[in-house]
Design a protein around this motif. Structure first.
Motif, short mmCIF file in Angstrom:
data_model
loop_
_atom_site.label_atom_id
_atom_site.label_comp_id
_atom_site.label_asym_id
_atom_site.label_seq_id
_atom_site.Cartn_x
_atom_site.Cartn_y
_atom_site.Cartn_z
N PRO A 189 0.81 -1.24 0.00
CA PRO A 189 0.00 0.00 0.00
C PRO A 189 0.83 1.27 0.00
CG PRO A 189 -0.11 -1.12 2.13
CD PRO A 189 0.55 -2.07 1.18
N TYR A 190 2.07 1.23 0.48
CA TYR A 190 2.89 2.44 0.48
C TYR A 190 3.17 2.94 -0.93
CZ TYR A 190 4.05 2.38 5.48
OH TYR A 190 3.98 2.45 6.84
N ARG A 191 3.16 2.06 -1.91
CA ARG A 191 3.42 2.49 -3.29
C ARG A 191 2.36 3.47 -3.78
NH1 ARG A 191 6.57 -0.07 -7.12
NH2 ARG A 191 8.03 -1.65 -6.35
N ARG A 192 1.13 3.37 -3.27
CA ARG A 192 0.03 4.22 -3.72
C ARG A 192 -0.26 5.37 -2.75
NH1 ARG A 192 -1.43 -1.03 -4.15
NH2 ARG A 192 -2.72 -0.91 -2.27
N ASN A 193 0.56 5.51 -1.72
CA ASN A 193 0.36 6.55 -0.73
C ASN A 193 0.84 7.90 -1.29
OD1 ASN A 193 0.57 8.27 1.58
ND2 ASN A 193 0.66 6.46 2.88
N LYS A 194 -0.08 8.88 -1.38
CA LYS A 194 0.24 10.18 -1.96
C LYS A 194 0.49 11.27 -0.91
CE LYS A 194 -2.50 9.39 -6.15
NZ LYS A 194 -3.57 9.93 -7.02
N LYS A 195 0.40 10.93 0.37
CA LYS A 195 0.53 11.94 1.41
C LYS A 195 1.75 11.76 2.29
CE LYS A 195 -4.42 12.87 1.83
NZ LYS A 195 -5.58 12.93 2.76
N SER A 196 2.08 10.52 2.62
CA SER A 196 3.14 10.28 3.61
C SER A 196 4.54 10.43 3.03
CB SER A 196 2.98 8.88 4.21
OG SER A 196 1.73 8.75 4.85
N PHE A 197 4.66 10.40 1.70
CA PHE A 197 5.96 10.51 1.06
C PHE A 197 5.94 11.76 0.17
CE2 PHE A 197 5.05 6.10 2.03
CZ PHE A 197 6.17 5.73 2.75
N LYS A 198 6.42 11.67 -1.05
CA LYS A 198 6.28 12.79 -1.97
C LYS A 198 4.80 13.01 -2.24
CE LYS A 198 10.55 12.86 -4.69
NZ LYS A 198 11.11 12.66 -6.06
N LYS A 199 4.40 14.26 -2.20
CA LYS A 199 2.98 14.53 -2.38
C LYS A 199 2.55 14.24 -3.82
CE LYS A 199 3.52 19.52 -3.25
NZ LYS A 199 3.15 20.86 -2.76
N ASN A 200 1.39 13.61 -3.94
CA ASN A 200 0.77 13.28 -5.22
C ASN A 200 1.66 12.39 -6.08
OD1 ASN A 200 -1.41 14.98 -4.50
ND2 ASN A 200 -0.33 16.77 -5.36
N SER A 258 16.00 23.70 4.62
CA SER A 258 15.20 22.48 4.50
C SER A 258 13.71 22.79 4.59
CB SER A 258 15.60 21.48 5.58
OG SER A 258 15.29 21.98 6.87
N ILE A 259 13.35 23.79 5.40
CA ILE A 259 11.94 24.16 5.53
C ILE A 259 11.44 24.81 4.25
CG2 ILE A 259 10.31 25.55 6.85
CD1 ILE A 259 12.15 25.25 9.26
N LEU A 260 12.29 25.59 3.57
CA LEU A 260 11.89 26.22 2.31
C LEU A 260 11.71 25.18 1.20
CD1 LEU A 260 14.20 29.38 2.35
CD2 LEU A 260 11.72 29.32 2.67
N ASP A 261 12.46 24.08 1.26
CA ASP A 261 12.32 23.03 0.25
C ASP A 261 11.10 22.14 0.51
OD1 ASP A 261 14.49 23.41 -1.56
OD2 ASP A 261 15.87 22.79 0.03
N LEU A 262 10.56 22.20 1.70
CA LEU A 262 9.51 21.27 2.10
C LEU A 262 8.21 21.41 1.29
CD1 LEU A 262 9.17 19.00 4.19
CD2 LEU A 262 8.20 20.68 5.75
N PRO A 263 7.71 22.64 1.01
CA PRO A 263 6.42 22.74 0.31
C PRO A 263 6.37 22.08 -1.05
CG PRO A 263 7.01 24.84 1.30
CD PRO A 263 8.20 23.96 1.43
N SER A 264 7.48 22.08 -1.78
CA SER A 264 7.48 21.49 -3.12
C SER A 264 7.61 19.98 -3.11
CB SER A 264 8.64 22.07 -3.94
OG SER A 264 9.89 21.75 -3.33
N ILE A 265 7.89 19.39 -1.93
CA ILE A 265 8.14 17.95 -1.87
C ILE A 265 7.05 17.23 -1.08
CG2 ILE A 265 9.77 16.16 -1.15
CD1 ILE A 265 12.00 18.23 -1.40
N CYS A 266 6.71 17.74 0.09
CA CYS A 266 5.83 17.01 1.01
C CYS A 266 4.55 17.78 1.28
CB CYS A 266 6.54 16.73 2.34
SG CYS A 266 7.99 15.70 2.19
#
Length: 618
Positions: free
Chosen positions: A406-417, A516-524
């Motif tokens: 199921p982690y393969r289809r998880n769009k929230k806990s890893f890279k978003k979408n 690291s906080i500035l990079d966060l919105p585009s990743i997670c």
């Protein structure tokens, strides 16, 4: 080598008897009992029952005299058993005194003048008829009789080459042209730089000449595993090698080796900058109780400083690789005192182990940049952070999970979408790696000069090969299942340092910084962790405040105690001024992670954060 004798005879029913020279068997078989065509019958029986015969054949108990070299060694030991003086304690001989003094000098790093004064004092207080060595020079002469020599080999000042074998007569480097010797007024020429090499074969033969270790060198072949992996010989990499090279595996006295290396500063962290690299070999024939003891770790090469050898480490490895080739292809004659037999001892280098930066120095694959993973290679999902500017491997490992996870289809806990559908990269064997090296034109550093970094086509874009490792000349290297290992203690130290610096919010060391906080919105998908309107980052729940940090440090200083020799005194690593733990060794980090982290933060962090740290690192 084991020898066998096989008797075949015919009775009322055709039968055969297999045995060794030590068994109670007929002294001879009468020719009248061999029927016409008996030779063919014997051959048929031999072929039909070959596997059954192997189960019953045992090595013949033939006692052999030691070969000439070993006999001289034993004679030297016998001659050295003379008493230091009349009436002294049994076993106290000049050789015993010399070896003890040499060990003490080494353990406590004593100067030669100190040993001279000490040896002279000991000789003076003993009875007048004593024959104790009176100086360091006499101690060296006695110890040198043990026959474990070393070689000092001149090296180019730029680490381009070593003056060895066919290059031994060169007066200048054939790559950079710099001179070999210094301009001195003395008669003897002094090289700018030299390395030390301690031949391996003599040290391995001694393991079979000593009664304490001769039988233990066959432990890897004779122990019972009971379905568990208790030793490297129980693992798949070892069994894979033995399936490919059965003739080597048949001789239980052949030696299986591992090589480790790392750099260190012999003057300590407060001394001048100096990078000294020892290369140490260990034998995996021995049981676990002996395998990692200090006396069975053989220093083979000492790479001089003060500069880091970097990619030129292969240049210093040439003598060792040459000896390993000889030990594999021809072997050396040794004497097994436990079986009292001479045999041809061969050896194989099974793998190396070191930290990740040294991985690149030995394997030839650069371990930094986007292609730093030697397994994923150019099939990597690594990407570069926009603000942090570093290469990031976040969410690169979901492709190793089963297809239905199921982690393969998880769009929230890893890279978003982001959904992972691709599989893991293919595993490359030795043949494929050699093909890559040939196609990209990677050269051996021993051929192109250690300090001459010739660019390899496609480097950094399609691959990270910067050289063809010298280990590739070993005939069996491409067939090994596991060639390079990472030292888990180094990995633990890196994880521990990053974790503690982040939890303690150490300036310049924490991973939870503004970039690291500035990079966060585009990743997670973590909006509650984004930069605040004030331009500052939010205070995470895993960060200790001032009172919690003081409580942690007081607990370490006043409460934490270990048995003698178990770990260092952790209070010495507490830096209250900077609010951090500094200077901890790898073993201390390991002990802290295994013994203290499971409960160190139980009253200092929220329950979820404490359990995440304790459960994942314990």
């Amino acid at each position: 080598m084991s020898s066998y004798k096989v008797w075949f005879y015919h009775g009322e029913t055709d039968a055969y008897h297999v045995g060794s020279t030590s068994e109670n068997v007929p002294e001879r078989v009468e020719e009248s009992r061999l029927e016409e065509g008996g030779v063919g019958t014997v051959q048929m029986v031999h072929d039909a029952h070959r596997e059954l015969m192997q189960e019953f054949i045992e090595p013949a108990n033939i006692v052999e005299e030691p070969n000439l070299e070993v006999k001289r060694f034993y004679d030297m030991l016998d001659a050295s058993k003379s008493h230091l003086y009349e009436g002294c304690k049994e076993g106290h001989s000049p050789l015993y005194a010399a070896t003890r003094m040499m060990n003490i000098k080494t353990d406590y790093n004593l100067a030669e003048n100190c040993v001279d004064a000490w040896a002279d004092f000991v000789k003076d207080i003993l009875p007048e008829d004593n024959i104790s060595p009176a100086s360091y020079n006499e101690i060296e002469k006695l110890v040198s009789g043990l026959g474990l020599p070393y070689q000092m080999i001149d090296v180019c000042i730029e680490n381009c080459m070593i003056y060895w074998q066919s290059d031994a007569e060169y007066l200048a480097c054939r790559f950079c042209g710099k001179p070999r010797f210094q301009n001195t007024s003395g008669r003897s020429r002094v090289a700018f730089k030299h390395m030390w090499y301690l031949p391996l074969a003599d040290r391995l033969k001694r393991l079979y000449q000593a009664e304490r270790t001769a039988a233990a060198m066959r432990w890897h072949h004779e122990h019972s595993i009971d379905g568990e992996i208790a030793h490297p010989s129980d693992a798949e990499a070892w069994k894979h090698f033995q399936r490919i090279f059965p003739s080597f595996a048949e001789e239980s006295r052949n030696v299986y080796l591992g090589l480790c290396t790392d750099g260190f500063n012999p003057f300590g962290k407060h001394g001048r900058q100096y990078s000294l690299w020892p290369l140490i070999l260990k034998s995996y024939n021995l049981p676990l109780s002996l395998c990692m003891k200090r006396e069975f770790l053989f220093l083979s090469i000492l790479v001089p400083g003060p500069e880091h050898p970097k990619r030129s480490l292969d240049v210093f490895l040439q003598p060792l690789i040459h000896e390993l080739q000889v030990l594999w292809e021809h072997g050396v004659q040794a004497y097994d005192v436990s079986w009292q037999q001479n045999f041809m001892m061969r050896a194989v280098l099974m793998w190396t182990f070191r930290d990740f930066p040294a991985y690149g120095m030995l394997s030839g694959w650069t371990t930094h940049g986007r292609l730093s993973c030697p397994y994923c290679q150019d099939n990597t999902d690594a990407f570069q952070l926009k603000h942090g500017t570093k290469t990031c491997w976040f969410d690169c490992h979901r492709r190793f999970l089963p297809r239905s996870h199921p982690y393969r289809r998880n769009k929230k806990s890893f890279k978003k979408n982001h959904v992972v559908s691709n599989g893991p990269p293919p595993e490359l064997d030795g043949e494929n790696l050699l093909m890559q090296l040939r196609d990209f034109g990677a050269e051996k550093k021993t051929y192109c000069g250690g300090s001459v970094h010739n660019p390899v086509d496609g480097y950094g874009e399609f691959h990270n090969w910067h050289k063809h490792s010298i280990f590739g000349v070993l005939p069996y290297w491409k067939n090994l299942l596991l060639r390079h290992n990472l030292d888990v203690m180094h990995v633990k130290k890196n994880v521990f340092d990053n974790l503690m610096n982040t939890v303690l919010n150490v300036p310049g060391k924490t991973k939870d910084n503004i970039k690291s906080i500035l990079d966060l919105p585009s990743i997670c998908n973590r909006p509650h962790l984004h930069v605040l309107s004030s331009g500052r980052g939010p205070i995470p729940r895993f960060r200790l405040d001032g009172d919690a940090k003081d409580a942690l440090f007081r607990w370490i200083v006043r409460k934490v105690k270990f048995p003698d020799g178990y770990a260092s005194n952790l209070r010495n690593y507490v830096d209250n001024q900077e609010g951090r733990l500094s200077g901890m060794k790898s073993h201390d980090c390991h002990v802290f992670m295994q013994r203290l982290l499971p409960f160190a933060f139980v009253n200092l962090l929220p329950k979820n954060e404490h359990e995440a740290i304790a459960c994942n690192l314990y």
